[in-house]
Design a protein around this motif. Structure first.
Motif, short mmCIF file in Angstrom:
data_model
loop_
_atom_site.label_atom_id
_atom_site.label_comp_id
_atom_site.label_asym_id
_atom_site.label_seq_id
_atom_site.Cartn_x
_atom_site.Cartn_y
_atom_site.Cartn_z
N THR A 1 -33.98 -60.58 33.76
CA THR A 1 -33.83 -59.20 34.22
C THR A 1 -32.52 -58.59 33.73
O THR A 1 -31.49 -59.24 33.71
CB THR A 1 -33.87 -59.14 35.77
N SER A 2 -32.58 -57.32 33.35
CA SER A 2 -31.38 -56.55 33.03
C SER A 2 -30.94 -55.78 34.27
O SER A 2 -31.72 -55.00 34.84
CB SER A 2 -31.65 -55.56 31.90
N ILE A 3 -29.70 -56.02 34.73
CA ILE A 3 -29.13 -55.27 35.85
C ILE A 3 -28.43 -54.06 35.27
O ILE A 3 -27.47 -54.19 34.50
CB ILE A 3 -28.14 -56.13 36.65
N ILE A 4 -28.89 -52.87 35.63
CA ILE A 4 -28.35 -51.63 35.08
C ILE A 4 -27.63 -50.89 36.19
O ILE A 4 -28.23 -50.43 37.15
CB ILE A 4 -29.46 -50.77 34.46
N SER B 1 -28.87 -60.03 32.52
CA SER B 1 -27.87 -59.33 31.73
C SER B 1 -27.31 -58.20 32.58
O SER B 1 -27.95 -57.76 33.54
CB SER B 1 -28.49 -58.76 30.45
N TYR B 2 -26.12 -57.73 32.22
CA TYR B 2 -25.48 -56.66 32.99
C TYR B 2 -25.12 -55.51 32.07
O TYR B 2 -24.46 -55.69 31.05
CB TYR B 2 -24.22 -57.19 33.69
N PHE B 3 -25.58 -54.30 32.45
CA PHE B 3 -25.33 -53.09 31.67
C PHE B 3 -24.74 -52.01 32.58
O PHE B 3 -25.48 -51.24 33.20
CB PHE B 3 -26.63 -52.58 31.03
N PRO B 4 -23.42 -51.93 32.68
CA PRO B 4 -22.82 -50.83 33.42
C PRO B 4 -22.89 -49.54 32.62
O PRO B 4 -22.71 -49.55 31.39
CB PRO B 4 -21.36 -51.28 33.61
N LEU B 5 -23.18 -48.45 33.29
CA LEU B 5 -23.27 -47.13 32.63
C LEU B 5 -22.27 -46.21 33.30
O LEU B 5 -22.19 -46.14 34.53
CB LEU B 5 -24.69 -46.58 32.76
N LYS C 1 -36.52 -53.27 26.54
CA LYS C 1 -37.63 -54.14 26.90
C LYS C 1 -37.23 -55.05 28.06
O LYS C 1 -36.06 -55.26 28.34
CB LYS C 1 -38.04 -54.98 25.68
N GLY C 2 -38.24 -55.61 28.70
CA GLY C 2 -38.01 -56.58 29.75
C GLY C 2 -37.80 -55.94 31.11
O GLY C 2 -37.62 -54.73 31.24
N PRO C 3 -37.83 -56.76 32.17
CA PRO C 3 -37.67 -56.26 33.54
C PRO C 3 -36.26 -55.73 33.78
O PRO C 3 -35.29 -56.26 33.25
CB PRO C 3 -37.96 -57.49 34.40
N LYS C 4 -36.17 -54.70 34.61
CA LYS C 4 -34.88 -54.07 34.88
C LYS C 4 -34.70 -53.85 36.38
O LYS C 4 -35.63 -53.43 37.07
CB LYS C 4 -34.79 -52.73 34.14
N ARG D 1 -37.40 -52.54 39.29
CA ARG D 1 -37.07 -52.13 40.64
C ARG D 1 -35.80 -51.28 40.61
O ARG D 1 -34.95 -51.42 39.74
CB ARG D 1 -36.85 -53.35 41.55
N LEU D 2 -35.69 -50.41 41.62
CA LEU D 2 -34.56 -49.50 41.75
C LEU D 2 -33.99 -49.64 43.15
O LEU D 2 -34.71 -49.51 44.14
CB LEU D 2 -35.03 -48.06 41.51
N VAL D 3 -32.69 -49.95 43.25
CA VAL D 3 -32.01 -50.00 44.54
C VAL D 3 -31.10 -48.77 44.63
O VAL D 3 -30.29 -48.53 43.73
CB VAL D 3 -31.16 -51.28 44.69
N ILE D 4 -31.27 -47.99 45.69
CA ILE D 4 -30.42 -46.82 45.87
C ILE D 4 -29.72 -46.90 47.22
O ILE D 4 -30.20 -47.53 48.16
CB ILE D 4 -31.20 -45.49 45.76
N GLY D 5 -28.57 -46.26 47.30
CA GLY D 5 -27.87 -46.08 48.56
C GLY D 5 -27.85 -44.60 48.87
O GLY D 5 -27.68 -43.77 47.97
N GLN D 6 -28.05 -44.25 50.13
CA GLN D 6 -28.06 -42.84 50.50
C GLN D 6 -27.57 -42.66 51.93
O GLN D 6 -28.03 -43.34 52.84
CB GLN D 6 -29.46 -42.24 50.35
#
Length: 327
Positions: free
Chosen positions: A80-83, A108-112, A153-156, A189-194
């Motif tokens: 999984t790629s952690i974005i 993998s880790y991809f900070p934006l 590509k691949g799970p994120k 999957r998407l994790v959000i904080g609100q």
């Protein structure tokens, strides 16, 4: 930018931000759009870090992640790629990386983010902490990322924390959710904080973080960036009065010039002393609202938890009818 830095960072739109900011500032001073908040981070990430390190959002979200990272990661495939969208210097991603490692899965880790130097530090810090985890920074805005991720590509596992996805008017929130509805694949999957709106008696306490020396420094630095773009040759502290305004579900800064201001770099545009600007409007959404707007965008959602000491929630979002896969 050195050749080594090129290997650390991928430019997905950051290189054209300065031109974009110039155009946005011009339109904002004309009263056509809001001031671009991304410029605040690009010009004042150090000041923002001073704010975020003491923020209840930071500590409260970490608490929810600690309670749920194992279950979130157990449902993600190997590779999984952690974005990390709007990464700044956040350590929130670390709990997920540690859990992937603990469960014997690669990631993998991809900070934006928008500020290049800050992003480079985040990449190097992550590589130092997690030697075997492939890490590359993505330089640009979140909307640049939405376009870029279509090609990945691949799970994120997307991390959109700190109330940066749904802190907007209702229709804009729907549009943002629809962007992810079009982006997410069955294994993503998407994790959000609100933040939820505070109880009526707690409004002043919740918004008190905007009345601190750290936030004053952040705002002053931002106005300096506006002046540099517009060519306003007056000390920002003398040129403007800044007041923060609150309603139950919304916060914004009311910014008023103290005198006539001339934009020497924007065709001599004059800002009259009686002009008033709304800056950084931000909305809170209740749990029920978050669920409703997410479902309206064609996504499924579950509540991961609520912070013990605040109205901060975290949610896990998946494509509608996605497989509930397991490790």
């Amino acid at each position: 930018m050195s050749s080594n830095a090129d290997k650390d960072i991928v430019d997905i739109g950051g290189g054209r931000l300065s031109n974009s900011f110039n155009d946005q500032v011009w339109k904002a001073l004309m009263g056509k759009i809001d001031f671009p908040k991304e410029l605040a981070y690009a010009a004042g990430m150090d000041q923002w870090i001073n704010i975020s390190e003491g923020s209840y959002q930071t500590s409260d979200e970490l608490g929810i992640i600690k309670a749920n990272a194992r279950n979130v990661v157990s449902a993600m495939p190997d590779g999984t790629s952690i974005i990390d969208m709007g990464a700044a210097n956040s350590t929130k991603y670390e709990l997920y990386v540690k859990e992937f490692i603990k469960q014997g899965k690669t990631c993998s880790y991809f900070p934006l983010d928008v500020p290049y130097d800050s992003l480079l530090k985040q990449v190097k810090n992550a590589r130092d902490k997690f030697k075997g985890v492939h890490t590359v920074g993505l330089w640009g805005e979140i909307q640049d990322g939405i376009t870029h991720f279509q090609q990945m590509k691949g799970p994120k596992l997307f991390l959109v924390l700190g109330s940066i996805l749904y802190n907007a008017p209702w229709e804009m929130c729907i549009d943002r959710a629809k962007d992810f509805a079009n982006l997410l694949r069955p294994t993503d999957r998407l994790v959000i904080g609100q933040d939820s709106p505070p109880a009526s008696g707690d409004v002043a306490a919740v918004y008190s973080s905007y009345s601190t020396p750290e936030y004053d420094a952040f705002i002053t630095n931002y106005l300096e960036a506006i002046h540099n773009i517009a060519g306003i040759e007056v000390d920002p502290k003398k040129a403007w009065t800044v007041n923060h305004c609150t309603e139950t579900t919304m916060h914004w800064f009311k910014v008023d010039p103290t005198q006539k201001l001339i934009c020497t770099k924007l065709d001599g545009h004059v800002i009259e002393a009686d002009k008033s600007f709304m800056m950084f409007p931000s909305w809170k959404q209740s749990r029920e609202q978050v669920i409703t707007l997410t479902n309206a965008a064609g996504l499924e959602i579950e509540t991961l938890g609520k912070a013990e000491n605040s109205d901060m929630y975290q949610y896990l979002i998946r494509p509608a009818h996605a497989n509930h896969f397991s490790s």
